[in-house]
Write an enzyme that holds these catalytic residues in place. Structure first.
Site, PDB file in Angstrom:
ATOM      1  N   GLY A   1      36.954  86.199  39.012  1.00 40.76           N
ATOM      2  CA  GLY A   1      38.214  86.496  38.362  1.00 40.76           C
ATOM      3  C   GLY A   1      38.145  86.839  36.887  1.00 40.76           C
ATOM      4  CG  ASP A   2      37.422  86.140  32.443  1.00 44.87           C
ATOM      5  OD1 ASP A   2      37.444  87.344  32.132  1.00 44.87           O
ATOM      6  OD2 ASP A   2      37.455  85.223  31.597  1.00 44.87           O
ATOM      7  CG  LEU A   3      31.391  88.437  37.067  1.00 47.21           C
ATOM      8  CD1 LEU A   3      30.916  87.052  36.706  1.00 47.21           C
ATOM      9  CD2 LEU A   3      31.070  88.759  38.510  1.00 47.21           C
ATOM     10  CD1 TRP A   4      34.230  87.786  30.311  1.00 44.12           C
ATOM     11  CD2 TRP A   4      33.123  88.875  28.705  1.00 44.12           C
ATOM     12  NE1 TRP A   4      34.091  86.927  29.250  1.00 44.12           N
ATOM     13  CE2 TRP A   4      33.418  87.563  28.244  1.00 44.12           C
ATOM     14  CE3 TRP A   4      32.445  89.749  27.856  1.00 44.12           C
ATOM     15  CZ2 TRP A   4      33.046  87.123  26.975  1.00 44.12           C
ATOM     16  CZ3 TRP A   4      32.084  89.307  26.595  1.00 44.12           C
ATOM     17  CH2 TRP A   4      32.379  88.011  26.166  1.00 44.12           C
TER      18      TRP A   4
ATOM     19  CG  ASN B   1      32.876  84.488  31.343  1.00 42.79           C
ATOM     20  OD1 ASN B   1      32.621  83.855  30.318  1.00 42.79           O
ATOM     21  ND2 ASN B   1      34.112  84.792  31.704  1.00 42.79           N
TER      22      ASN B   1
END
Length: 288
Positions: free
Chosen positions: A195-198, A201
């Site tokens: 969900g926030d895999l930049w 991370n």
């Protein structure tokens, strides 16, 4: 917004969370509304901790996502949750190395396994957070409507109300929303996504990639892959190739990348202001 209370003293907060003694606790900096700490427990385990100042629910949500990911034995690695609660999140320390092509291949395969593990629905059983922004994880059965109502519309309104987007900008995004059923591509079952895999991370540990700071939920698997591409990640093409070999993507996934990048870009506008406006509008223009 969450009620702000004084942050607990770090070593005491960690000790209370783990129900044990802390040998050392050093401040490493801060991020959003929490401070970051590293140290060692009395039993010799090394830890990384976040201490919240009024955002305990955000850290509890992160812990829930990490534990959910850890259920997939052959899936993407995450740090173990040593303790969570009372405004503290205590994790196993990750020993970082450097990104390698082999680690990228392994990440692609493991991320595919995590996505395949699936979810009961789009959304999650716990409240969602992206940094200090709440995420509505109310479950739904169809992704396009869920994505529009739970991810895009709340942040489009927030960005407008804060003056970061003008009426023409909002109209551009609304044209995308009006066509989201056509733009979303073939139906996919809910995937277990980060969900926030930049790139920030993804920690490249000595044993391979380790994913941190999830906003985990049942979502569309293309969302994680689009996020990896948004700000660039080491060996990203190898990650994608290994993923596609393990869990082939539906035709047209590359054309749908801007759709999946709209939410993180909207969130960045809400968090950081107009500096991300042009990138957001460019993604919208590529869709309509």
């Amino acid at each position: 917004m969450p009620h702000t209370t004084p942050a607990p003293e770090p070593a005491a907060a960690v000790a209370a969370a783990v129900s044990g003694d802390v040998r050392s606790c050093t401040r490493l900096g801060s991020s959003h509304a929490w401070t970051l700490h590293g140290g060692e427990l009395a039993d010799g385990r090394r830890f990384f901790a976040k201490i919240a100042d009024g955002y305990a629910e955000a850290l509890d949500s992160e812990a829930a996502g990490l534990r959910w990911f850890a259920e997939v034995s052959d899936g993407a690695a995450v740090p173990g949750v040593l303790a969570a609660g009372g405004g503290a999140l205590v994790l196993e320390q990750v020993d970082e190395a450097g990104p390698t092509a082999e680690a990228a291949d392994d990440l692609g395969r493991r991320l595919a396994a995590t996505h395949r593990a699936g979810a009961q629905s789009f959304g999650a059983a716990w409240p969602g957070w992206l940094a200090t922004l709440p995420l509505d994880n109310t479950p739904a059965d169809q992704w396009p409507e869920w994505y529009a109502r739970r991810r895009l519309l709340p942040y489009l309104r927030d960005a407008r109300d804060r003056g970061f987007l003008d009426s023409a900008d909002v109209a551009q995004l609304e044209r995308v929303l009006a066509r989201i059923g056509d733009l979303a591509g073939p139906d996919e079952p809910p995937a277990r996504i980060h969900g926030d895999l930049w790139s920030g991370n993804v920690l490249w540990g000595r044993g391979g990639a380790v994913l941190i700071d999830p906003a985990a939920h049942g979502g569309h698997r293309e969302t994680d892959l689009a996020m990896l591409r948004l700000f660039g990640a080491p060996h990203v093409q190898r990650v994608l190739a290994a993923y596609d070999e393990a869990f082939p993507l539906a035709a047209g996934w590359r054309e749908r990348v801007p759709l999946h990048q709209l939410h993180p870009l909207l969130a960045h506008v809400c968090l950081f202001g107009r500096s991300f406006r042009s990138q957001l509008l460019d993604a919208a223009r590529r869709l309509v």
